[in-house]
Scaffold this motif. Structure first.
Motif, short mmCIF file in Angstrom:
data_model
loop_
_atom_site.label_atom_id
_atom_site.label_comp_id
_atom_site.label_asym_id
_atom_site.label_seq_id
_atom_site.Cartn_x
_atom_site.Cartn_y
_atom_site.Cartn_z
N GLY A 1 13.84 -19.31 3.48
CA GLY A 1 13.62 -18.46 2.62
C GLY A 1 12.51 -17.33 2.68
N THR A 2 12.48 -16.15 2.06
CA THR A 2 11.64 -15.13 2.02
C THR A 2 10.86 -14.89 0.78
OG1 THR A 2 12.90 -14.17 3.76
CG2 THR A 2 11.35 -12.66 2.64
N MET A 3 9.61 -14.94 0.82
CA MET A 3 9.01 -14.38 -0.47
C MET A 3 8.86 -12.98 -0.71
SD MET A 3 7.51 -15.91 -3.12
CE MET A 3 7.33 -17.43 -2.69
N ARG A 4 9.54 -12.35 -2.04
CA ARG A 4 9.19 -11.10 -2.28
C ARG A 4 8.13 -10.91 -3.41
NH1 ARG A 4 13.92 -8.10 -5.08
NH2 ARG A 4 12.84 -9.06 -7.07
N TYR A 5 7.17 -10.08 -2.97
CA TYR A 5 6.02 -9.84 -3.73
C TYR A 5 6.37 -8.58 -4.58
CZ TYR A 5 3.44 -14.19 -2.18
OH TYR A 5 2.93 -15.40 -1.89
N THR A 6 6.18 -8.37 -5.74
CA THR A 6 6.01 -7.05 -6.14
C THR A 6 4.73 -6.65 -6.49
OG1 THR A 6 8.00 -7.61 -7.89
CG2 THR A 6 6.82 -5.84 -8.40
N VAL A 7 4.43 -5.43 -5.97
CA VAL A 7 2.92 -5.03 -6.35
C VAL A 7 2.70 -3.68 -6.97
CG1 VAL A 7 2.57 -6.03 -3.93
CG2 VAL A 7 3.38 -3.58 -3.67
N LYS A 8 1.69 -3.34 -7.43
CA LYS A 8 1.53 -2.27 -7.93
C LYS A 8 0.41 -1.46 -6.90
CE LYS A 8 -1.05 0.01 -11.95
NZ LYS A 8 -1.64 -0.11 -13.03
N GLN A 9 1.00 -0.44 -6.37
CA GLN A 9 0.32 0.30 -5.25
C GLN A 9 -0.96 1.07 -5.99
OE1 GLN A 9 2.56 1.99 -2.29
NE2 GLN A 9 1.31 4.00 -2.48
N MET A 10 -2.18 0.88 -5.45
CA MET A 10 -3.25 1.50 -5.77
C MET A 10 -3.52 2.89 -4.86
SD MET A 10 -3.94 0.01 -8.46
CE MET A 10 -4.19 -1.82 -9.08
N LYS A 11 -3.37 2.57 -3.53
CA LYS A 11 -3.52 3.70 -2.62
C LYS A 11 -2.95 3.26 -1.41
CE LYS A 11 -7.04 6.42 -0.77
NZ LYS A 11 -8.69 6.73 -0.66
N MET A 12 -2.24 4.30 -0.51
CA MET A 12 -1.77 4.32 0.55
C MET A 12 -2.60 5.06 1.50
SD MET A 12 2.10 5.09 2.14
CE MET A 12 2.66 3.34 1.57
N TYR A 13 -2.75 4.15 2.58
CA TYR A 13 -3.68 4.88 3.80
C TYR A 13 -2.94 5.05 4.98
CZ TYR A 13 -7.25 2.63 1.07
OH TYR A 13 -8.13 2.21 0.02
N ARG A 14 -1.76 4.51 5.26
CA ARG A 14 -1.03 4.77 6.39
C ARG A 14 0.41 4.52 6.23
NH1 ARG A 14 -2.68 5.81 11.55
NH2 ARG A 14 -0.84 5.24 13.32
N GLY A 15 1.14 5.43 6.66
CA GLY A 15 2.90 5.10 6.11
C GLY A 15 3.50 6.18 5.37
N PHE A 16 2.65 7.22 4.77
CA PHE A 16 3.14 8.08 3.94
C PHE A 16 4.78 8.62 4.42
CE2 PHE A 16 -1.34 8.54 4.25
CZ PHE A 16 -1.83 8.19 3.19
N GLN A 17 4.73 8.79 5.68
CA GLN A 17 5.84 9.65 6.46
C GLN A 17 7.15 8.55 6.45
OE1 GLN A 17 3.57 8.38 8.11
NE2 GLN A 17 4.26 7.56 10.07
N ILE A 18 6.88 7.43 6.27
CA ILE A 18 8.32 6.66 6.23
C ILE A 18 8.38 5.97 4.86
CG2 ILE A 18 8.11 5.97 8.61
CD1 ILE A 18 6.45 3.49 7.96
N MET A 19 7.43 5.73 4.25
CA MET A 19 7.73 5.13 2.67
C MET A 19 6.39 5.40 1.96
SD MET A 19 8.22 1.06 1.94
CE MET A 19 9.91 1.25 2.35
N PRO A 20 6.28 6.61 1.08
CA PRO A 20 5.26 7.02 0.42
C PRO A 20 4.99 6.05 -0.81
CG PRO A 20 7.23 8.36 -0.16
CD PRO A 20 7.65 7.50 0.87
N HIS A 21 5.78 5.01 -1.32
CA HIS A 21 5.55 4.21 -2.27
C HIS A 21 6.24 2.77 -1.92
CE1 HIS A 21 4.13 2.82 -6.32
NE2 HIS A 21 5.46 2.24 -6.62
N VAL A 22 5.22 1.95 -2.29
CA VAL A 22 5.56 0.45 -2.10
C VAL A 22 5.54 -0.43 -3.16
CG1 VAL A 22 5.26 -1.72 -0.72
CG2 VAL A 22 4.84 0.49 0.35
N GLN A 23 6.79 -0.87 -3.50
CA GLN A 23 7.00 -1.56 -4.76
C GLN A 23 7.13 -3.12 -4.40
OE1 GLN A 23 10.50 -0.77 -6.93
NE2 GLN A 23 10.09 -1.99 -8.57
N TYR A 24 7.81 -3.43 -3.32
CA TYR A 24 8.01 -5.02 -2.85
C TYR A 24 7.21 -5.00 -1.24
CZ TYR A 24 11.47 -4.71 -6.63
OH TYR A 24 12.02 -4.55 -7.73
N ILE A 25 6.67 -6.25 -1.10
CA ILE A 25 6.21 -6.75 0.25
C ILE A 25 6.86 -8.09 0.31
CG2 ILE A 25 4.25 -7.75 1.51
CD1 ILE A 25 3.70 -4.78 0.81
N TYR A 26 7.57 -8.15 1.39
CA TYR A 26 8.01 -9.38 1.85
C TYR A 26 7.47 -10.13 2.99
CZ TYR A 26 12.28 -7.01 -0.35
OH TYR A 26 12.91 -6.49 -1.19
#
Length: 224
Positions: free
Chosen positions: A71-96
C-alpha cells in the motif's frame, strides 16, 4: 499499476544508492543543502531520472491507497510555500509515501504541524520517504530557514564531502568537508543545522554562517 511499477523501480534503485537493508530502512546521511540542491537521481541501468520539489506544507488529510503489495499512503497537504520545483509542479496537493516504515515510508501527523518536505516528482506525483529531508517546520534552525530561502541556492555548485574519520581534506576547490558524522549526528549535527557551503567569487567553496552577506565572511573549509 504501471505508474506504481515505475515508481517501484525508482525506489529499488534508490535502495542500492542509499545502502538500504532488506528488513529496515537505513539511509546515508545527507546535508540539508545537498537535499535541497540535488535534483536528479543518479542513473544506473534501470534507474529513472526525476526532479525534486521542496515545500513547506501542513498535512490536512490522509488515505491509504492500494498500490503495490504494502500500500501507499497519500497525504493531502495545504502548501504554504514552495522553495524548489516551480518548473515541474507549481502547486502540490498530495504527497505519496510507502505505507510501511520498513520500506522508508514517513509518518506525518494530520492537522497538527507544518512540515518542510522534500520529494521526488514522478509521473506528476510527489513521493517522499525517510531518506528524503523532512522535518517539522518549528524544529528547523534559523540558518536552515535562511538556507531554504537563499543560501542553499548559492552553494548548489559546491560539493559537500562527508568525513567519517580523521584526517579529512578537501580534494578540490569546490568541496566543503562535512564532519557531523564524526559525532554520529548526521543531518542533525552542528554543521547541518547552522552552516551552508557557499561558492565564493574566486571559485572556492567554504562553510558560511552569519548575518552578513556570504561574500563578506570567509570560513575555513575544513574546520568550521
Amino acid at each position: 499499476m504501471t505508474a506504481w511499477l515505475g515508481f517501484l523501480a525508482v525506489f529499488l534503485c534508490s535502495w542500492s544508492l542509499r545502502d538500504l537493508v532488506a528488513e529496515a530502512c537505513t539511509c546515508v546521511p545527507i546535508h540539508p543543502q545537498d537535499a535541497f540542491c540535488n535534483s536528479d537521481i543518479v542513473t544506473y541501468q534501470l534507474c529513472f531520472s526525476s526532479l525534486m520539489t521542496v515545500i513547506r506544507a501542513k498535512v490536512v488529510g490522509k488515505k491509504l491507497m492500494k498500490d503495490g503489495p504494502f500500500g501507499t499512503m497519500r497525504y493531502t497537504v495545504k502548501q504554504m510555500k514552495m522553495y524548489r520545483g516551480f518548473q515541474i509542479m507549481p502547486h502540490v496537493q498530495y504527497i505519496y509515501t510507502e505505507a510501511s516504515e520498513s520500506l522508508c515510508g514517513v509518518k506525518l501527523e494530520v492537522n497538527k504541524y507544518q512540515y518542510l518536505i522534500t520529494g521526488r516528482v514522478y509521473e506528476g506525483k510527489v513521493y517522499t520517504g525517510l531518506c528524503n529531508w523532512y522535518e517539522k517546520w518549528d524544529r528547523l534552525t534559523l540558518s536552515q530557514r535562511k538556507g531554504l530561502n537563499h543560501r542553499y541556492h548559492l552553494g548548489c555548485g559546491c560539493k559537500i564531502r562527508p568525513c567519517y574519520y580523521l584526517p579529512c581534506f578537501a580534494t578540490s576547490k569546490n568541496e566543503c568537508i562535512w564532519t557531523d558524522m564524526l559525532s554520529n549526528f548526521g543531518h542533525s549535527g552542528h554543521q547541518a543545522k547552522h552552516y551552508a557551503c557557499i561558492q565564493r567569487v574566486e571559485g572556492y567553496c567554504s562553510w558560511y554562517r552569519g548575518w552578513a552577506p556570504p561574500d563578506k565572511t570567509i570560513i575555513n573549509a575544513t574546520d568550521p
